[in-house]
Design an enzyme around this catalytic site. Structure first.
Site, PDB file in Angstrom:
ATOM      1  CG  ASP A 102      -1.761  -1.099   1.440  1.00 25.17           C
ATOM      2  OD1 ASP A 102      -2.147  -1.689   0.434  1.00 25.17           O
ATOM      3  OD2 ASP A 102      -2.049  -1.415   2.612  1.00 25.17           O
TER       4      ASP A 102
HETATM    5  N1  URA Z   1      -1.226  -5.971   3.870  1.00 25.07           N
HETATM    6  C1  URA Z   1      -1.662  -4.709   3.888  1.00 25.07           C
HETATM    7  O1  URA Z   1      -2.690  -4.417   4.504  1.00 25.07           O
HETATM    8  N2  URA Z   1      -0.960  -3.785   3.228  1.00 25.07           N
HETATM    9  C2  URA Z   1       0.167  -4.036   2.554  1.00 25.07           C
HETATM   10  O2  URA Z   1       0.764  -3.146   1.970  1.00 25.07           O
HETATM   11  C3  URA Z   1       0.607  -5.367   2.539  1.00 25.07           C
HETATM   12  C4  URA Z   1      -0.106  -6.308   3.214  1.00 25.07           C
END
Ligand code: URA
Length: 242
Positions: A102
């Site tokens: 993310d």
């Molecule tokens: N899980 C998440 O919530 N975000 C990420 O970036 C990776 C795994």
């Protein structure tokens, strides 16, 4: 010289088996001529088209990036935000991320131009072990953490069992640092898992991917994987758990 189906698979267009089918179906041209039999070998100089579209061929490269937060796991962004490929501007090859983190998540992200390798590592059947460290709001109880370990019902189905460890708690600030190890790679999975038990994630970092960690790197740093590391990752993806 390499087999035609291998070159197509490397370009990330299809698996080798699918590429063989495409060849048999007459969808592949080499230097303008349709090839319908398997076993044809090609050189760097041969021009290959799949469904009329020329395929790009480059020497495969493999990198590990310590993605800072505030960066998009993509090759470009409409809104002009920073993207992970901005860290590879001095590399001639067009690398892209294997999976994604993310915007607000930091940590280990693999980058490559080898489509077959990327598909192999992202295949849900071979999902590789990923270690995340999450700072969460509130202090989760043993029962809540047990739920994460057993599997939790998200809108896209039950999560596979996870390993969870409390690293520290801050009673005054009412936050906890939790390590969570998962094998799947669903969208925003860790955030959604903690949200579901009532402890939203405040900060998230991926610390490990299979046997690879961020040792010696700072946010924004990248290093090339060694041929041995690439081989080990291939082996893991094909043969099971890290
Ligand atoms: N899980 C998440 O919530 N975000 C990420 O970036 C990776 C795994």
């Amino acid at each position: 010289m390499e087999r035609l189906q291998k070159v197509i698979a490397h370009a990330g267009i299809a698996s080798r088996r699918k590429a063989e089918e495409m060849i048999l179906d007459g969808k592949v041209k080499v230097n303008g001529t349709v090839i319908r039999e398997l076993g044809v070998k090609v050189t760097e100089q041969d021009r290959i088209e799949v469904n009329g579209v020329p395929i790009e061929r480059e020497e495969p490269v493999y990198f590990l990036l310590y993605k800072p937060k505030g960066v998009i796991s993509s090759v470009k962004d409409d809104k002009g935000r920073k993207v992970v490929t901005d860290f590879f501007e001095n590399i001639e090859k067009r690398v892209y991320p294997i999976g994604r983190l993310d915007y607000d998540t930091s940590g280990l992200l693999l980058m490559t131009n080898d489509g077959e390798f990327a598909n192999l590592l992202m295949h849900p059947r071979y999902e590789i072990e990923k270690v995340y460290v999450a700072k969460v709001k509130g202090i989760p109880s043993k029962t809540e953490l047990r739920q994460l370990e057993k599997g939790i019902n998200l809108e896209d189905g039950m999560t596979a069992p996870a390993k969870v460890k409390v690293m520290s708690i801050d009673k005054k600030k009412q936050t906890a640092i939790i390590e969570i190890i998962i094998h799947e790679g669903r969208n925003r999975q860790v955030r959604r898992m903690f949200e579901k038990i009532g402890h939203p994630v405040l900060k998230l970092k991926r610390e490990r991917y299979a046997f690879l960690d961020l040792h010696g790197l700072r946010p924004g740093d990248a290093r090339e994987l060694s041929p041995h590391e690439v081989k080990q990752l291939r082996h893991l993806a094909k043969n099971g758990r890290s």
